[in-house]
Design a protein around this motif. Sequence first.
Motif, PDB file in Angstrom:
ATOM      1  N   TYR A   1      29.702   5.592  32.107  1.00 37.02           N
ATOM      2  CA  TYR A   1      28.386   5.652  32.729  1.00 37.02           C
ATOM      3  C   TYR A   1      28.520   6.081  34.191  1.00 37.02           C
ATOM      4  O   TYR A   1      29.364   5.562  34.924  1.00 37.02           O
ATOM      5  CB  TYR A   1      27.692   4.289  32.682  1.00 37.02           C
ATOM      6  CG  TYR A   1      27.392   3.800  31.295  1.00 37.02           C
ATOM      7  CD1 TYR A   1      26.320   4.307  30.572  1.00 37.02           C
ATOM      8  CD2 TYR A   1      28.173   2.824  30.697  1.00 37.02           C
ATOM      9  CE1 TYR A   1      26.036   3.849  29.291  1.00 37.02           C
ATOM     10  CE2 TYR A   1      27.898   2.355  29.420  1.00 37.02           C
ATOM     11  CZ  TYR A   1      26.830   2.879  28.729  1.00 37.02           C
ATOM     12  OH  TYR A   1      26.551   2.417  27.468  1.00 37.02           O
TER      13      TYR A   1
ATOM     14  N   THR B   1      27.162   9.089  24.078  1.00 38.98           N
ATOM     15  CA  THR B   1      26.115   9.849  23.388  1.00 38.98           C
ATOM     16  C   THR B   1      25.636   9.101  22.155  1.00 38.98           C
ATOM     17  O   THR B   1      24.429   8.999  21.891  1.00 38.98           O
ATOM     18  CB  THR B   1      26.640  11.235  22.985  1.00 38.98           C
ATOM     19  OG1 THR B   1      27.212  11.884  24.122  1.00 38.98           O
ATOM     20  CG2 THR B   1      25.520  12.100  22.431  1.00 38.98           C
TER      21      THR B   1
ATOM     22  N   LYS C   1      26.219  16.971  28.683  1.00 41.45           N
ATOM     23  CA  LYS C   1      27.461  16.320  29.112  1.00 41.45           C
ATOM     24  C   LYS C   1      28.502  16.344  28.003  1.00 41.45           C
ATOM     25  O   LYS C   1      29.696  16.526  28.257  1.00 41.45           O
ATOM     26  CB  LYS C   1      27.189  14.875  29.525  1.00 41.45           C
ATOM     27  CG  LYS C   1      26.392  14.712  30.812  1.00 41.45           C
ATOM     28  CD  LYS C   1      26.242  13.231  31.139  1.00 41.45           C
ATOM     29  CE  LYS C   1      25.431  13.010  32.401  1.00 41.45           C
ATOM     30  NZ  LYS C   1      25.284  11.555  32.698  1.00 41.45           N
TER      31      LYS C   1
ATOM     32  N   GLU D   1      32.781  11.784  25.956  1.00 40.94           N
ATOM     33  CA  GLU D   1      31.338  11.536  26.032  1.00 40.94           C
ATOM     34  C   GLU D   1      30.757  11.091  24.695  1.00 40.94           C
ATOM     35  O   GLU D   1      29.561  10.818  24.598  1.00 40.94           O
ATOM     36  CB  GLU D   1      30.605  12.793  26.504  1.00 40.94           C
ATOM     37  CG  GLU D   1      30.910  13.200  27.934  1.00 40.94           C
ATOM     38  CD  GLU D   1      30.329  12.236  28.962  1.00 40.94           C
ATOM     39  OE1 GLU D   1      29.382  11.492  28.619  1.00 40.94           O
ATOM     40  OE2 GLU D   1      30.833  12.217  30.100  1.00 40.94           O
TER      41      GLU D   1
ATOM     42  N   LEU E   1      23.485   6.079  23.151  1.00 39.44           N
ATOM     43  CA  LEU E   1      22.173   6.483  23.654  1.00 39.44           C
ATOM     44  C   LEU E   1      21.232   6.844  22.505  1.00 39.44           C
ATOM     45  O   LEU E   1      20.080   6.404  22.465  1.00 39.44           O
ATOM     46  CB  LEU E   1      22.321   7.676  24.604  1.00 39.44           C
ATOM     47  CG  LEU E   1      21.006   8.271  25.128  1.00 39.44           C
ATOM     48  CD1 LEU E   1      20.276   7.271  26.009  1.00 39.44           C
ATOM     49  CD2 LEU E   1      21.257   9.573  25.873  1.00 39.44           C
TER      50      LEU E   1
ATOM     51  N   GLN F   1      22.264  14.260  27.946  1.00 40.63           N
ATOM     52  CA  GLN F   1      23.550  13.711  27.502  1.00 40.63           C
ATOM     53  C   GLN F   1      24.278  14.694  26.596  1.00 40.63           C
ATOM     54  O   GLN F   1      25.504  14.795  26.627  1.00 40.63           O
ATOM     55  CB  GLN F   1      23.337  12.377  26.789  1.00 40.63           C
ATOM     56  CG  GLN F   1      24.617  11.724  26.298  1.00 40.63           C
ATOM     57  CD  GLN F   1      25.628  11.461  27.397  1.00 40.63           C
ATOM     58  OE1 GLN F   1      25.265  11.085  28.511  1.00 40.63           O
ATOM     59  NE2 GLN F   1      26.907  11.659  27.091  1.00 40.63           N
TER      60      GLN F   1
END
Length: 510
Positions: free
Chosen positions: A345, A268, A36, A264, A271, A33
Amino acid sequence: MRRLSLLDTSLRDGQKSLGINLNVNEKLEISRQLVKLGVDVIEAGYPAASPVEFEAVRKIAREVKGVVICGFAGANEREIDCCAAALKEAGRSRIHTGIAVSPLYMEKKLQLTPGRVVELAVAAVKHAKKYVDEVQFYAEDAFRSDRAFLVQVLERVIEAGATVINIPDTLGYATPWECSEMISYVMNNVRNIQRAVLSVHCHNDLGMATANSLAGIKAGAGQVEGTINGIGERAGNTCLEEIIMTLYSRRGSIGIQCGAKTRELAATSRLVSRLTGVPIPAHKAIVGSNAYTGNPASLGEIGPGENAPFVIIAPDTVGLPEDDGALQIRLGPQALQQRLDKLGYSLNKEDLDLVYQYFLHSADSKGAVYDQELRELMGEAGVEQRGILIKNISITTTGASRATATVTLDLDGDTVTEAACGTGPVDAVFKAVDLLVGERVCLEDYMLKSVGRGRETLGDATVKVRYGDNGLVIGRGVSSDVIEASARAYANALSKVKTMIRENAAQARV
């Protein structure tokens, strides 16, 4: 416009937060992640700390590409050798080594003379340079060092091959004007500083880590180090999301840019919060649930679509949708995918099918699922149970405080059932799961919060358990039933304990 490099240390310095103990696969998930998100460097861990830590860094180095993978090592050959071995398969690697430079640390912590500290610093950089082109040197407790001595150390390590110089505010004691002055001093007095990138690494003990980092960046630092959500030991580290959005929203006046993809940030942050078990405060800047709420109409008569003058950051800039629309049970998989795309997502068909089943289960019991609940379901569907699944729970109560729980688990493919008594239904469920799984753990924290709206919200449970001397293990569970959510969280934590045992056993055989 000057380009700033972002080093994320969530997996190394951030993991010190509240005894967090991430397993290899969790570290790998966060690393992907972070790619990303667009960070430049991932400090993947401290390979010499343990066999599991070594394996995590090795796996990240092997599987995560498109970013510099950095490993941490003390100023000794054994740790540097270990770090280099873990980084061997990285596309681009960096060793981060260093030593304390303040009089207090040299005397009390290291018990070394300044001359010996210089020797060890130079030797460490030279040894690391045998393995990698990029060597980062940290001058621990730099802000309390003697300036002339600091200059001497930095000049010598740059001459030895250091390509990045980290000036850390180790105890979070500095102020923004001191950070600015320190970076300016190093830039103006270290003769060969142009051969290295200057980096700032700040802690938040006085609540100024982000401000201190920005002051250092403005003074000339070319790299900033921080963590997602500001996690870290004591009061935490610089919040990378705050640095990123400050540079983005004030790019016209600051004149410095980074390569982060702001959309993102929300994904992030969620998560990292889910996997570490560290909740995001509602008032947290950039990613908190209250960050984009308010009543601009109270400032005067405004019409539809005229909120812009009263908003400095639009929610969709960080990956949050403007609305929080309800999704009904009749929604099909394709429509769910479209909503998940909007939330940031991206799923393959297999993962989408799994999330869709969670969605149907929740919508069937509630009637509608809102975006905040959908994010939690994403986390629940992504929870790696590792062979421990809750199949059924039956509760009977006696009086106000006694309860008996009968729990049925799918344990490594076998269906098993056990009953236990406890002080209330949650305690009884945890004891029944303990009997079934057979691992002795100590429950250190249990949290339960609601997610969603009205009386049909989801229960989001988080447990923290300690297994021996291995630190804390975090478990999460989500369900419309709070007892089931609690059971899922506890089973998830024990699943991770079993994974940890397997990883330690595998490394012991190597």
